[in-house]
Structures are given as structure tokens and as C-alpha cells.
Design an enzyme around this catalytic site. Structure first.
Site: not given
Ligand SMILES: [Zn+2]
Length: 384
Positions: A98, A271, A309, A311, A314, A340
Site C-alpha cells: 500500500d 486484504d 478441516c 489444515c 486440525c 487454521h
Molecule cells: Zn483447520
């Protein structure tokens, strides 16, 4: 064979038949970005609690860096002498910076607006500094970002129409001044549509910026404290008169519902600090909405933060464990929850792109709205 795309080009791959949603691909000096895209915010040359290898694993294709913060610390010369922002933070994918305008106006009560920029006090040590079109472009050139933004005035909400008119004139004048400045090699340059809640001003600003001819355009001055329907109208007004063949970025907006509604109106890029900030406060984003992992209800909960999930957090840890880490202020608690939340955000955008590709964006959008705004849509504008 896929033809090679020129750096800086934006391919408009598909336009949704029922809404203004689009699927695109932005070719930048450090890589390719599929849009609509969410850009994690790396304020201090770091996305809080995450390392570049986490971001790569999570599938982040572009991140944002803040000119204002990097100018103050460690200073542009230091980053430049260490090879630019990519090398400094060891991130080899695209970066958008920016211009510092937003922070100069929002973090400083002591700013003085001059013809060629703003005099302000550092929020760290009070030192008097100056940032204008020339300075903001020089910093972004030294950082070597893939996309640089114009230096603009982000007007407060609410403000009078008189103030808004003068502010937009200044933003346009500064945009033209920025345009004259040299840029880093292959650096793209985006203009910013301002105008607050005044539709005619947004239109005028968009038309004049388009006449200058930027590589892409942003809508600024939204999500600055206005009610949601005013905000969504601001996005709509800001996007409406921009050229369709250029990428469009809605600045600082990262609420999932608001991003979906903005994409329905033709936005490509976003963003926001939300996913990382909220993780630091112990809140998890899930498909069913957000919840506080720190809650006593999860003391013995063996389930992951979000069932299903994929990730790292998880796949390996229980809610009970994450809750414990957060409550005893272990750094890893914040880190795992940030992983996560960022995964959820980037997955949300992948699902959005898939919905557009499969001609079911409007159905997907309605399903999302039912979860994210269970009490009904606050704004019906732009519905089809
Ligand atoms: Zn997760």
C-alpha cells in the site's frame, strides 16, 4: 499449449452470467495470482504468527506489505540494501504494497495536509516525517513490490460533501503525480477510487483514474466505520465505472459476507487483518461461523478446531489442546489457530473461484449469506 502471458497482464477467464463475479489470472513478476483472491496482510514484513513456508503450504499466492510501517521500522534504506522486501522476508511470491496513505490519515492526529503530501508524527517516537506521492512511490520502488498503490487521502466517515469533493480532487492530483514517478522493474501500479458515500464522486474519481490509465484499480475508503449497506453501496459505486479488463481490488475489506457481495459486484482482490487478528484473540473461523476456542465448553473436547478441516492444526490437535495453549498464552496456540483461520480464508476463496467456474456462484453466495448473515441480507442492492 498454453500461451505465455506477459508479466503485468490480467486474463479475464470468465464472467458470471447472473452477477458481476469474474474469474481472472494476474501475471506478476513473482508469480501468478488466481482471482478472486484474498491477500494475507504482512504489516511488518511478516504475516503475524506465520512463516513464509506456512503461507506457501496454505496456498497464499500474494501477500500485502505496509509502506508506512516499513518506512518507520526498519526503514526503507535497510530493506533496500538487503535486496528488497522479497529477499528481506524470504518470500518469493508476489507482494502488493500500500502507499502509507491510509495509516498516515488513520494513525495520526497530528497530521498536516500539504499540497504535495502529509506531514505527520511517527506513532512510535513522535518524529516528524513527510509522505506524499513522490515519497510513497520511492518507498514502494525500493521495497520492490509486484504491485504499488497510489498515495491517496482516505477520507473519514462521516464527512461533508464539501470535504469529500476537495479530498477526491487531491487524491486525483496525487494519483497523477504518482503516475509520473519511476517504478521498480515490472512493478504494476494501481489507482484508488475514493469518494466516500457520494456516488457521483466515486463515479467521477473512477472515470478520471481510468483516463490516466493504471494497471489496475482499487476501491478505498470502505470499511471505515460506516454501516454495512453504505459500505456495499460504496464498493458498488467504486467498481461500476472501472474498465472490465483490469483487476479490481477492494482495500481493507475481509469479512466473508462482504467479500462475497463485493465479488458479486465485480471485485477481484481483497486484504484484511481479520483472520490473523481474530486468531490472536482466540476465535476460530469455520464453515458454520466463528466461535471462541478459549471457551470452557471445549475443555475436554477431543475434536479438531473444525471437523473435516485439512489444515495442519486440525489434522493434529484437539480443541481442548488449542484452548489450553491459548489460555496459558503459549505462542504455539496463536500460531496454530492462525494457520487454521488462514486455511479457512484461502479455502473460502478457492470455493468461491470454483463456484464461479461451475456457474453456481449465485447459489453458493446465497448459501454463504444464510450462514454468515442468518438474520437476512442487510443490503439487497445488486441482487439479480
Ligand atoms: Zn483447520
Amino acid at each position: 499449449m498454453e500461451k505465455m502471458q506477459k508479466t503485468g497482464s490480467f486474463e479475464l477467464l470468465k464472467e458470471d452470467r447472473h452477477t458481476g463475479a469474474r474469474l481472472g489470472r494476474l501475471h506478476l513478476a513473482h508469480g501468478v495470482v488466481d482471482t478472486p483472491v484474498f491477500m494475507p496482510v504482512g504489516t511488518q514484513a511478516s504475516v503475524k504468527a506465520l512463516e513464509p513456508r506456512d503461507l506457501t503450504e496454505l496456498g497464499a499466492s500474494i501477500i500485502l506489505g505496509n509502506t508506512y510501517h516499513l518506512l518507520l521500522r526498519p526503514g526503507t534504506e535497510i530493506i533496500e540494501s538487503l535486496g528488497g522486501l522479497h529477499k528481506f522476508m524470504s518470500w518469493d511470491r508476489p507482494i502488493l504494497t500500500d502507499s502509507g496513505g491510509f495509516q498516515v490519515f488513520s494513525l495520526n492526529n497530528l497530521n498536516k495536509i500539504h499540497e504535495h503530501g502529509v506531514e505527520f508524527s511517527s506513532h512510535i517516537d513522535g518524529a516528524r516525517l513527510f509522505l506524499g506521492p513522490r515519497e510513497a512511490m520511492a518507498v514502494q520502488r525500493a521495497l520492490g513490490s509486484d504491485i504499488a498503490m497510489v498515495f491517496d487521502e482516505c477520507m473519514p466517515y462521516p464527512c461533508t460533501e464539501d470535504y469529500a469533493v476537495r479530498s477526491v480532487r487531491k487524491t486525483l492530483k496525487w494519483a497523477a503525480e504518482c503516475f509520473e514517478q519511476p517504478r521498480a522493474e515490472s512493478q504494476l501500479f494501481f489507482g484508488i477510487v475514493q469518494g466516500g458515500e457520494f456516488s457521483a464522486l466515486r463515479e467521477m474519481c473512477a472515470r478520471e483514474l481510468t483516463a490516466i490509465g493504471f494497471d489496475g484499480y482499487a476501491v478505498g475508503g470502505v470499511s471505515v466505520g460506516e454501516p454495512e449497506d453504505v459500505m456495499i453501496r460504496g464498493v458498488e459505486d467504486g467498481l461500476r465505472f472501472l474498465p472490465i479488463e483490469k483487476p479490481r481490488y477492494v482495500m481493507g475489506l475481509g469479512d466473508m459476507y462482504q467479500m462475497t457481495e463485493s465479488v458479486a459486484r465485480g471485485a477481484d482482490m481483497f486484504d484484511c487483518v481479520i483472520p490473523t487478528r481474530v486468531a490472536r484473540h482466540g476465535t476460530a473461523y469455520t464453515r458454520r461461523g466463528a466461535y471462541p476456542v478459549k471457551g470452557a465448553a471445549y475443555k475436554l473436547d477431543e475434536r479438531p478446531v473444525e471437523e473435516g478441516c485439512t489444515c495442519y492444526c486440525c489434522r493434529n490437535f484437539s480443541r481442548a489442546y488449542i484452548r489450553h495453549l491459548l489460555n496459558v498464552r503459549e505462542i504455539s496456540g496463536v500460531r496454530l489457530l492462525t494457520i487454521h483461520n488462514m486455511h479457512r480464508y484461502l479455502e473460502f476463496m478457492r470455493e468461491m473461484r470454483e463456484a464461479i467456474a461451475n456457474d453456481c456462484f449465485n447459489e453458493w453466495r446465497k448459501e454463504c449469506a444464510a450462514i454468515l448473515r442468518p438474520n437476512g441480507l442487510k443490503s439487497r442492492a445488486g441482487e439479480s
